[in-house]
Write a protein that holds these residues in place. Sequence first.
Motif, PDB file in Angstrom:
ATOM      1  N   UNK A 123       0.790  -1.000   0.036  1.00 50.12           N
ATOM      2  CA  UNK A 123       0.025  -0.096   0.015  1.00 50.12           C
ATOM      3  C   UNK A 123       0.875   1.297  -0.076  1.00 50.12           C
ATOM      4  N   UNK A 124       1.976   1.351   0.716  1.00 53.37           N
ATOM      5  CA  UNK A 124       2.793   2.401   0.785  1.00 53.37           C
ATOM      6  C   UNK A 124       3.929   2.702  -0.450  1.00 53.37           C
ATOM      7  N   UNK A 125       4.035   1.555  -0.922  1.00 53.92           N
ATOM      8  CA  UNK A 125       5.036   1.464  -2.114  1.00 53.92           C
ATOM      9  C   UNK A 125       4.725   2.453  -3.056  1.00 53.92           C
ATOM     10  N   UNK A 126       3.483   2.640  -3.520  1.00 56.45           N
ATOM     11  CA  UNK A 126       3.274   3.808  -4.668  1.00 56.45           C
ATOM     12  C   UNK A 126       3.323   5.448  -4.261  1.00 56.45           C
ATOM     13  N   UNK A 127       3.194   5.438  -2.873  1.00 56.61           N
ATOM     14  CA  UNK A 127       3.528   6.892  -2.253  1.00 56.61           C
ATOM     15  C   UNK A 127       4.993   7.235  -1.955  1.00 56.61           C
ATOM     16  N   UNK A 128       5.645   6.114  -1.728  1.00 57.79           N
ATOM     17  CA  UNK A 128       7.359   6.248  -1.652  1.00 57.79           C
ATOM     18  C   UNK A 128       7.927   6.423  -2.950  1.00 57.79           C
ATOM     19  N   UNK A 129       7.334   5.685  -3.901  1.00 60.74           N
ATOM     20  CA  UNK A 129       7.841   5.763  -5.256  1.00 60.74           C
ATOM     21  C   UNK A 129       7.672   7.218  -5.843  1.00 60.74           C
ATOM     22  N   UNK A 130       6.693   7.887  -5.386  1.00 57.47           N
ATOM     23  CA  UNK A 130       6.559   9.251  -5.846  1.00 57.47           C
ATOM     24  C   UNK A 130       7.805  10.214  -5.154  1.00 57.47           C
ATOM     25  N   UNK A 131       7.979   9.805  -4.168  1.00 54.94           N
ATOM     26  CA  UNK A 131       9.105  10.462  -3.333  1.00 54.94           C
ATOM     27  C   UNK A 131      10.639  10.193  -3.471  1.00 54.94           C
ATOM     28  N   UNK A 132      10.830   9.159  -4.358  1.00 59.02           N
ATOM     29  CA  UNK A 132      12.069   8.586  -4.416  1.00 59.02           C
ATOM     30  C   UNK A 132      13.259   9.517  -5.060  1.00 59.02           C
ATOM     31  N   UNK A 133      12.958  10.639  -5.614  1.00 59.22           N
ATOM     32  CA  UNK A 133      13.984  11.510  -5.960  1.00 59.22           C
ATOM     33  C   UNK A 133      13.947  12.768  -5.096  1.00 59.22           C
ATOM     34  N   UNK A 134      13.230  12.982  -4.064  1.00 58.55           N
ATOM     35  CA  UNK A 134      13.154  14.091  -3.151  1.00 58.55           C
ATOM     36  C   UNK A 134      12.029  14.157  -2.401  1.00 58.55           C
ATOM     37  N   UNK A 135      12.096  15.218  -1.343  1.00 58.69           N
ATOM     38  CA  UNK A 135      11.113  15.274  -0.200  1.00 58.69           C
ATOM     39  C   UNK A 135      10.759  16.728  -0.118  1.00 58.69           C
TER      40      UNK A 135
END
Length: 768
Positions: free
Chosen positions: A566-578
């Motif tokens: 469930x959390x993987x798609x959200x983290x994928x959006x943040x992989x290049x920065x916060x």
Amino acid sequence: MATKSSNPPGTQPGPDPEGAPPAGSGTRLRSPRLASILRHDVPASIVVFLVALPLSLGIAIASGAPVAAGLIAAVIGGIVAGSLGGSALQVSGPAAGLTVIVAESIHQFGWKVTGFIVVAAGVLQILFGLSRIARAALAVAPVVVHAMLAGIGITIALQQLHVLLGGESNSTAWNNLIDLPAQLLSLHGPATLLGLMVIAIMLGWKYLPERVRIVPGALAAIVVATVLSLVLSMDVKRVTIDGSLFDAIGLPELPRSDWAAIVVMILTFALIASVESLLSAVAIDKMHTGPRADFDREMIGQGSANVLSGLLGGLPVTGVIVRSSTNVAAGARSRASAVLHGVWVLIFSVALVSLVEQIPLAALAGLLIVIGVQLVKLAHIRLAHRTGDLLVYAVTLLAVVFLNLLEGVLIGLALAFALLIWRVVRVAVTVEPLGGTDRWLIRIDGSCTFLSLPKLSSTFATVPQGVAVTVEMTVDFLDHAAYDAITDWARQHESNGGTVDFVEIGEARMARAEAAPPSRSLGRVVLDDVLGPWRVDRSGSAGGSGDNDGPLVTGIAAYHRGHAHLIRPHLDELRDGQDPDSFFLTCSDSRIVPNVITNSGPGDLFTVRNVGNLVPAHGDASVEAALVFALEKLNVRSVVVCGHSSCGAMNALYSGESAGPGIDNWLEHGQASLARYQVGHAVGRAAEAAGFGPVEQLSMVNIAVQLENLHRHPSVRRAVAERGATVSGLFFDIASARLIEVRVDGIAPIENDGVLAQLHREPASAGQ
């Protein structure tokens, strides 16, 4: 000690508590009760009587029953049901909701046998009450009840439209509808004029001054039409009563044949009268603040009234919302009002029967047309449309109008039940390739039963052979047939070179499908699993998958199995920065979970933790580095300091006891908070007034002092001035799991719908 009570806006005071007065208090307590009856119930009973009289006459005529039958039912409904019923302010009598079925019974079996049916239905209602199953009658879809009443209203209106035009009504709604054009061509002018006048008066009555509207509109319309017909000597059909009310009393007859149809009619009378009475009692409970209705006692009271009404030649009795709501609005306080209204109907029917015989039938037809049309409520249609029940409403209404009441209700209930099954049991199954990978994702969401096998099969068939597949199951019910279908496909897919991983989010788990009969899981279990702490056995493990698994390893395994996907798609959006919204400084205490108490996700909070949630003015580089980085590199929009109850750091400060060399050195940064608390800081006083203890008061003062430290920080001052950044304080009360806003000069609760509005208020000046 006596207490005062107030009633919510829009409600009337509740009925007086019933029961015998204490010994020795006879005269002292009876006098106030008698005064209340004279002041409130007697005037209300007169108003209800004036409303009930024309309605009782019109309903009797519309049913095809003797006119006196409506008056008998009104008398018995008022006196018997009013005395014995479980709803103190409900008023009972003949109701429009039973008009259609009574007319059908009279047409099929005759009036005398219909009296027997009323008696038998009353006995059945008494049994409902004695068996304490009255509340089960409320388990009827409201949309079916609304449509039933609308269908009855349309049937009454079609029937009485012929009477208003000076003709005779037919036995069925269909015949009334197809004969209407011919009736319009041969209308009787005087009768039509009187009927239209009644309709106009009733529809326009609500626009008249309040002093005029003291008189019920229905009574005023009938009186005006009757007087006009007499003054102009109009040749119109009028109400006919053969003899006095007592002459109309007659025992019912036993049926001689067709007992199966009789039994069906008895059940129909009993069920519909019971449902209408109970729904009316529920509605009346919402209009006053007194004791709630006793539904079982209400059934006994209604049944007793129907037994007596049927024995004496009256119509069936039920609780009537129009009269009951009038009773409450008129200020009734006890069941004396309903009883007295029945007494007034009796006196009028015996002493002034000649006046009743002057009423034109067309005038009563106009009254019934308005009542029938008002049973079709636009609010109910809009509600059915919004809730997806419009089909049930329409089908029930048409079936009631063109078939009969019982068949219409049964068809409506069957359709509502089928729609319920479709909504509850259906499952959503989707399949899609995951972008950027060679993996496919199958989502199964809902109740997974044998009914979902076609959808599962067709979805599985679209997955290419040999690929890696993740099956995400958010399932609350899993039967063995669905389990077999899923596992058989998984085995076949793996035998063809593919892989299948299961992610089970719902509580209906594959591993338990063959261990016990299927049962629906509760969403609360899933929340407890996600939010609850480890259930750790300190002498061993957390009950993990193996004897050597500690709670951390077990927790990670549960995360991978249930939540990582469930959390993987959200983290994928943040992989290049916060791009966090808030710098969140809180205590190191293990009971504070920032993302849980702020309902935030990955990337929302830039979190810093230390013992006592302190912002040192000097001597500590860690908070300084994180704060400057968050404000100047990440451009966070708010800075938050969060303390909590039962804080060990604040307790050590307050007690003055040594916590050890390293901790004592760190807590030196909190001495300023202790000093400000000891001299009576405004936040401490506010916390004390709110009922918090000394350590919690110090915790809140500490938050306020850290806010002042932040306002003096150059990076904070610059962010506030240039970007409108905010600085806010929070206090987390562990025992209640609630958050309180802490300002530099006080505290305030955070409303459920305004957390961000509370936090993002105008920042205090930097000089504070």
